[in-house]
Write a protein that holds these residues in place. Structure first.
Motif, mmCIF file in Angstrom:
data_model
loop_
_atom_site.group_PDB
_atom_site.id
_atom_site.type_symbol
_atom_site.label_atom_id
_atom_site.label_comp_id
_atom_site.label_asym_id
_atom_site.label_seq_id
_atom_site.Cartn_x
_atom_site.Cartn_y
_atom_site.Cartn_z
ATOM 1 N N MET A 84 0.846 -1.196 0.000
ATOM 2 C CA MET A 84 0.000 0.000 0.000
ATOM 3 C C MET A 84 0.879 1.243 0.000
ATOM 4 O O MET A 84 1.884 1.306 0.696
ATOM 5 C CB MET A 84 -0.928 0.008 1.220
ATOM 6 N N ARG A 85 0.481 2.254 -0.800
ATOM 7 C CA ARG A 85 1.237 3.493 -0.881
ATOM 8 C C ARG A 85 0.296 4.675 -0.698
ATOM 9 O O ARG A 85 -0.826 4.680 -1.213
ATOM 10 C CB ARG A 85 1.958 3.603 -2.225
ATOM 11 N N LEU A 86 0.782 5.680 0.025
ATOM 12 C CA LEU A 86 0.032 6.908 0.266
ATOM 13 C C LEU A 86 0.820 8.075 -0.306
ATOM 14 O O LEU A 86 2.011 8.232 -0.017
ATOM 15 C CB LEU A 86 -0.185 7.127 1.773
ATOM 16 N N VAL A 87 0.167 8.898 -1.102
ATOM 17 C CA VAL A 87 0.814 10.077 -1.691
ATOM 18 C C VAL A 87 0.473 11.310 -0.869
ATOM 19 O O VAL A 87 -0.706 11.604 -0.631
ATOM 20 C CB VAL A 87 0.358 10.280 -3.153
ATOM 21 N N VAL A 88 1.489 12.026 -0.431
ATOM 22 C CA VAL A 88 1.310 13.309 0.241
ATOM 23 C C VAL A 88 1.599 14.412 -0.767
ATOM 24 O O VAL A 88 2.710 14.497 -1.304
ATOM 25 C CB VAL A 88 2.252 13.452 1.456
ATOM 26 N N GLY A 89 0.588 15.243 -1.046
ATOM 27 C CA GLY A 89 0.801 16.413 -1.892
ATOM 28 C C GLY A 89 1.493 17.475 -1.052
ATOM 29 O O GLY A 89 0.862 18.109 -0.209
ATOM 30 N N TYR A 90 2.786 17.663 -1.280
ATOM 31 C CA TYR A 90 3.610 18.437 -0.343
ATOM 32 C C TYR A 90 4.030 19.797 -0.890
ATOM 33 O O TYR A 90 4.362 19.962 -2.059
ATOM 34 C CB TYR A 90 4.866 17.639 0.007
ATOM 35 N N ILE A 139 -0.387 15.802 -8.958
ATOM 36 C CA ILE A 139 -0.507 14.819 -7.876
ATOM 37 C C ILE A 139 -1.288 13.593 -8.364
ATOM 38 O O ILE A 139 -0.913 12.443 -8.075
ATOM 39 C CB ILE A 139 -1.195 15.449 -6.648
ATOM 40 N N LEU A 140 -2.373 13.815 -9.107
ATOM 41 C CA LEU A 140 -3.162 12.691 -9.622
ATOM 42 C C LEU A 140 -2.331 11.835 -10.582
ATOM 43 O O LEU A 140 -2.455 10.604 -10.589
ATOM 44 C CB LEU A 140 -4.412 13.210 -10.320
ATOM 45 N N ASP A 141 -1.481 12.470 -11.376
ATOM 46 C CA ASP A 141 -0.598 11.718 -12.271
ATOM 47 C C ASP A 141 0.358 10.843 -11.465
ATOM 48 O O ASP A 141 0.652 9.699 -11.847
ATOM 49 C CB ASP A 141 0.193 12.669 -13.168
ATOM 50 N N GLU A 142 0.854 11.371 -10.348
ATOM 51 C CA GLU A 142 1.754 10.599 -9.494
ATOM 52 C C GLU A 142 1.016 9.430 -8.832
ATOM 53 O O GLU A 142 1.573 8.341 -8.675
ATOM 54 C CB GLU A 142 2.375 11.498 -8.420
ATOM 55 N N VAL A 143 -0.230 9.655 -8.451
ATOM 56 C CA VAL A 143 -1.035 8.574 -7.871
ATOM 57 C C VAL A 143 -1.165 7.425 -8.857
ATOM 58 O O VAL A 143 -1.000 6.251 -8.505
ATOM 59 C CB VAL A 143 -2.439 9.091 -7.469
ATOM 60 N N THR A 144 -1.432 7.765 -10.112
ATOM 61 C CA THR A 144 -1.546 6.736 -11.149
ATOM 62 C C THR A 144 -0.208 6.042 -11.393
ATOM 63 O O THR A 144 -0.131 4.808 -11.474
ATOM 64 C CB THR A 144 -2.054 7.363 -12.461
ATOM 65 N N ARG A 145 0.854 6.823 -11.489
ATOM 66 C CA ARG A 145 2.177 6.252 -11.764
ATOM 67 C C ARG A 145 2.634 5.319 -10.647
ATOM 68 O O ARG A 145 3.215 4.259 -10.905
ATOM 69 C CB ARG A 145 3.197 7.383 -11.957
ATOM 70 N N LEU A 146 2.368 5.704 -9.413
ATOM 71 C CA LEU A 146 2.816 4.933 -8.254
ATOM 72 C C LEU A 146 1.813 3.866 -7.823
ATOM 73 O O LEU A 146 2.093 3.095 -6.916
ATOM 74 C CB LEU A 146 3.084 5.875 -7.071
ATOM 75 N N ASP A 147 0.635 3.866 -8.463
ATOM 76 C CA ASP A 147 -0.446 2.950 -8.077
ATOM 77 C C ASP A 147 -0.770 3.125 -6.594
ATOM 78 O O ASP A 147 -0.901 2.165 -5.843
ATOM 79 C CB ASP A 147 -0.054 1.499 -8.368
ATOM 80 N N ALA A 148 -0.904 4.390 -6.187
ATOM 81 C CA ALA A 148 -1.147 4.718 -4.780
ATOM 82 C C ALA A 148 -2.614 4.509 -4.421
ATOM 83 O O ALA A 148 -3.493 4.490 -5.286
ATOM 84 C CB ALA A 148 -0.739 6.156 -4.497
ATOM 85 N N PRO A 179 -10.112 -0.145 -8.436
ATOM 86 C CA PRO A 179 -9.439 -1.435 -8.621
ATOM 87 C C PRO A 179 -8.389 -1.772 -7.593
ATOM 88 O O PRO A 179 -8.252 -2.927 -7.226
ATOM 89 C CB PRO A 179 -8.815 -1.293 -10.022
ATOM 90 N N ASN A 180 -7.606 -0.796 -7.104
ATOM 91 C CA ASN A 180 -6.519 -1.113 -6.172
ATOM 92 C C ASN A 180 -6.903 -0.847 -4.734
ATOM 93 O O ASN A 180 -6.105 -0.417 -3.920
ATOM 94 C CB ASN A 180 -5.251 -0.313 -6.526
ATOM 95 N N SER A 181 -8.172 -1.117 -4.372
ATOM 96 C CA SER A 181 -8.671 -0.771 -3.045
ATOM 97 C C SER A 181 -8.206 -1.736 -1.977
ATOM 98 O O SER A 181 -8.409 -1.488 -0.796
ATOM 99 C CB SER A 181 -10.215 -0.732 -3.052
ATOM 100 N N GLU A 182 -7.641 -2.853 -2.333
ATOM 101 C CA GLU A 182 -7.189 -3.797 -1.314
ATOM 102 C C GLU A 182 -5.780 -3.463 -0.850
ATOM 103 O O GLU A 182 -4.976 -3.014 -1.628
ATOM 104 C CB GLU A 182 -7.229 -5.236 -1.881
#
Length: 296
Positions: free
Chosen positions: A1-7, A92-101, A293-296
């Motif tokens: 599991m990965r969490l993205v912080v918009g910093y 940030i949304l692009d990073e979420v997709t790239r990292l599969d966060a 899709p990646n909710s688990e």
């Protein structure tokens, strides 16, 4: 599991980073600190021609990211990412997709009251476009002394999508090994547009109690027998006054669902959640109306 912080290297950015660390530790997740810079449009006159302004800005941003990374406790896996985009939110949304966060964490806008939420332009854009849960830290959350999430409160309504929110809250509580509190907010304003003219405060409350009991039964069926789950009715003349009646402690977290007007797998803050946000002293997580899709 990965969490993205918009910093951002601001107090608001520190608020979001503090919440991200609490969530990462509680979920056993990796923390990805992401900073998005606008692409170069005009180069300041003081920048030498042979030196790219993007390079100078990126170098400074990388230092900020490294400082942010060094401030995260050593027991949390953390990485940093720098990208360029016209829109901070879209970057940030692009990073979420790239990292599969699995979620995004951001701090409140800088003009809010201490211990309260203030939704700025970035949060608003994310609330209208994010496809994963958005975790909002109140102003001053960087001063929280909680190491982990203490309790998850799930604010449930009767509209379509409440089942997705409930499943997400149950799954989150199980993973965090925290108590789950189910809350039904009852607005007793006699002029409220959703009330029938035959309603009384007692009849409204009776319906809320019945609904809360059914959600409690559903939640219990998805949890181990000894899992700590409670239910509470909070009523008041307004949503805000109902929220103020609830007990909040450092380390608490509130989960709410998206508006029924939101697009599938997208966020949109409904009127009740927006009213809650005005007075909540703890972080809020807004969950998409449909699971992703990646909710688990």
């Amino acid at each position: 599991m990965r969490l993205v912080v918009g910093y951002l290297a601001t107090p608001s950015g520190e608020d979001g980073l503090a919440l991200g660390a609490q969530l990462a530790r509680s979920l056993g997740a990796q923390l990805d600190i992401c900073m998005v810079l606008p692409p170069d449009r005009t180069v300041p006159a003081r920048v030498p021609a042979e030196t790219g302004f993007d390079d100078i800005l990126a170098s400074r941003a990388q230092r900020w990211l490294n400082e942010a990374k060094s401030s995260v406790p050593s027991d949390i896996d953390v990485d940093v990412h720098l990208s360029f985009h016209e829109s901070f939110a879209q970057g940030i949304l692009d990073e979420v997709t790239r990292l599969d966060a699995h979620a995004i964490v951001v701090g409140a806008a800088g003009d809010g009251l201490l211990g309260r939420h203030s939704v700025g332009s970035v949060s608003t854009e994310l609330l209208h476009s994010a496809h994963v849960p958005l975790c909002l830290a109140p102003r001053g959350h960087r001063h929280s002394s909680a190491k982990k999430i203490r309790e998850v409160t799930c604010a449930l309504g009767t509209r379509v999508g409440a089942d997705v929110l409930l499943r997400t809250a149950v799954r989150t509580s199980k993973r965090m090994e925290t108590p789950l509190r189910l809350v039904s907010l009852v607005e007793l304003d006699p002029h409220h547009h959703l009330r029938d003219h035959r309603d009384t405060s007692e009849s409204v409350r009776e319906r809320a109690v019945a609904h809360a009991q059914s959600t409690l039964d559903e939640a219990k069926s998805a949890l181990p027998e000894d899992f700590p789950v409670s239910v509470m009715i909070a009523d008041g003349s307004s949503v805000e006054s109902a929220v103020r009646k609830l007990d909040w402690q450092d380390g608490d977290l509130v989960m709410v669902g998206s508006s029924r007007l939101a697009q599938p797998r997208r966020l949109f803050l409904g009127s009740t959640a927006a009213k809650m946000l005005r007075v909540l002293p703890v972080p809020m997580v807004v969950v998409p109306k449909q699971e992703f899709p990646n909710s688990e």
